[in-house]
Design an enzyme around this catalytic site. Structure first.
Site, mmCIF file in Angstrom:
data_model
loop_
_atom_site.group_PDB
_atom_site.id
_atom_site.type_symbol
_atom_site.label_atom_id
_atom_site.label_comp_id
_atom_site.label_asym_id
_atom_site.label_seq_id
_atom_site.Cartn_x
_atom_site.Cartn_y
_atom_site.Cartn_z
ATOM 1 N N ASP A 97 0.863 -1.191 0.000
ATOM 2 C CA ASP A 97 0.000 0.000 0.000
ATOM 3 C C ASP A 97 0.893 1.233 0.000
ATOM 4 O O ASP A 97 1.843 1.326 0.776
ATOM 5 C CB ASP A 97 -0.921 -0.017 1.232
ATOM 6 C CG ASP A 97 -2.034 1.018 1.120
ATOM 7 O OD1 ASP A 97 -1.724 2.222 0.947
ATOM 8 O OD2 ASP A 97 -3.210 0.637 1.215
ATOM 9 N N GLU A 154 -12.760 3.741 -1.538
ATOM 10 C CA GLU A 154 -12.068 4.557 -2.541
ATOM 11 C C GLU A 154 -11.922 3.848 -3.892
ATOM 12 O O GLU A 154 -12.277 4.404 -4.930
ATOM 13 C CB GLU A 154 -10.681 4.893 -1.975
ATOM 14 C CG GLU A 154 -9.965 6.042 -2.644
ATOM 15 C CD GLU A 154 -8.567 6.211 -2.055
ATOM 16 O OE1 GLU A 154 -7.631 6.229 -2.844
ATOM 17 O OE2 GLU A 154 -8.448 6.281 -0.812
ATOM 18 N N HIS A 176 -10.034 -5.452 -2.541
ATOM 19 C CA HIS A 176 -8.677 -5.471 -1.982
ATOM 20 C C HIS A 176 -8.724 -5.796 -0.505
ATOM 21 O O HIS A 176 -9.529 -5.250 0.231
ATOM 22 C CB HIS A 176 -7.914 -4.172 -2.237
ATOM 23 C CG HIS A 176 -8.637 -2.912 -1.876
ATOM 24 N ND1 HIS A 176 -9.706 -2.417 -2.598
ATOM 25 C CD2 HIS A 176 -8.440 -2.032 -0.861
ATOM 26 C CE1 HIS A 176 -10.134 -1.301 -2.056
ATOM 27 N NE2 HIS A 176 -9.395 -1.040 -0.989
HETATM 28 P P1 AMP Z 1 -9.753 2.067 0.151
HETATM 29 O O1 AMP Z 1 -10.604 1.722 -1.044
HETATM 30 O O2 AMP Z 1 -10.338 3.161 0.972
HETATM 31 O O3 AMP Z 1 -9.323 0.838 0.933
HETATM 32 O O4 AMP Z 1 -8.417 2.746 -0.391
HETATM 33 C C1 AMP Z 1 -7.579 2.152 -1.315
HETATM 34 C C2 AMP Z 1 -6.229 1.814 -0.713
HETATM 35 O O5 AMP Z 1 -5.360 1.658 -1.816
HETATM 36 C C3 AMP Z 1 -5.626 2.900 0.194
HETATM 37 O O6 AMP Z 1 -5.077 2.272 1.349
HETATM 38 C C4 AMP Z 1 -4.544 3.517 -0.681
HETATM 39 O O7 AMP Z 1 -3.428 3.967 0.059
HETATM 40 C C5 AMP Z 1 -4.181 2.369 -1.601
HETATM 41 N N1 AMP Z 1 -3.706 2.801 -2.899
HETATM 42 C C6 AMP Z 1 -4.310 3.661 -3.754
HETATM 43 N N2 AMP Z 1 -3.574 3.809 -4.867
HETATM 44 C C7 AMP Z 1 -2.484 3.026 -4.723
HETATM 45 C C8 AMP Z 1 -1.353 2.745 -5.537
HETATM 46 N N3 AMP Z 1 -1.169 3.316 -6.748
HETATM 47 N N4 AMP Z 1 -0.397 1.884 -5.054
HETATM 48 C C9 AMP Z 1 -0.559 1.310 -3.850
HETATM 49 N N5 AMP Z 1 -1.613 1.525 -3.042
HETATM 50 C C10 AMP Z 1 -2.567 2.375 -3.467
#
Ligand code: AMP
Length: 130
Positions: free
Chosen positions: A29, A88, A93
């Site tokens: 992450d 988000e 995931h």
């Molecule tokens: P959520 O859907 O709220 O769990 O958020 C998505 C997660 O993905 C968050 O913890 C972000 O830090 C992570 N994230 C978003 N974009 C990336 C990326 N390009 N590489 C790694 N982690 C990511």
């Protein structure tokens, strides 16, 4: 449109990959709760985890188990926490977070890591993945 995580799987967006098989991908992450915070995703783009078939869900959990074992070996911690949380990114995931304190799984306190630290953590975890 492809999700940001599909773009990561396809290599269009860079990531700190720690493990991969035919159906799954695991990477650090980018905004980690703790060192070694890893996201495990199915390559099939599905929004919600419980929209996966039972078999897809079981296979994802099996892959998470293997990644968690690698994390335990690579990162000093009390245990590995697991959470499916967040609104988000519309691509399933699972967060695997090495825990030393309850705050590590609360998605509030964040670690700032350099590129070198990310690279070295990803390598260490990948070396322990079986
Ligand atoms: P959520 O859907 O709220 O769990 O958020 C998505 C997660 O993905 C968050 O913890 C972000 O830090 C992570 N994230 C978003 N974009 C990336 C990326 N390009 N590489 C790694 N982690 C990511």
């Amino acid at each position: 449109m492809a999700s940001i995580f599909t773009k990561i799987i396809q290599g269009e967006i860079p990531s700190y990959k720690v493990a991969e098989d035919e159906k799954h991908f695991a990477f650090l992450d980018i905004n980690p709760n703790a060192k070694g915070h890893t996201l495990v995703i199915p390559k099939k783009e599905e929004n919600k985890i419980f929209d996966l078939s039972k078999q897809e869900y079981a296979e994802l959990m099996d892959f998470c188990y293997r990644v968690a074992k690698a994390l335990e070996k690579a990162i000093p911690c009390e245990r590995i926490g697991m959470s499916v949380i967040g609104l988000e990114v519309p691509h399933v995931h699972v967060h695997l977070v090495p825990l030393n304190a309850m705050e590590d799984i609360q998605f509030v306190k964040k670690e700032k890591l350099s590129n070198d630290e990310f690279v070295s953590l990803a390598e260490k975890i990948a070396q322990n993945f079986e």
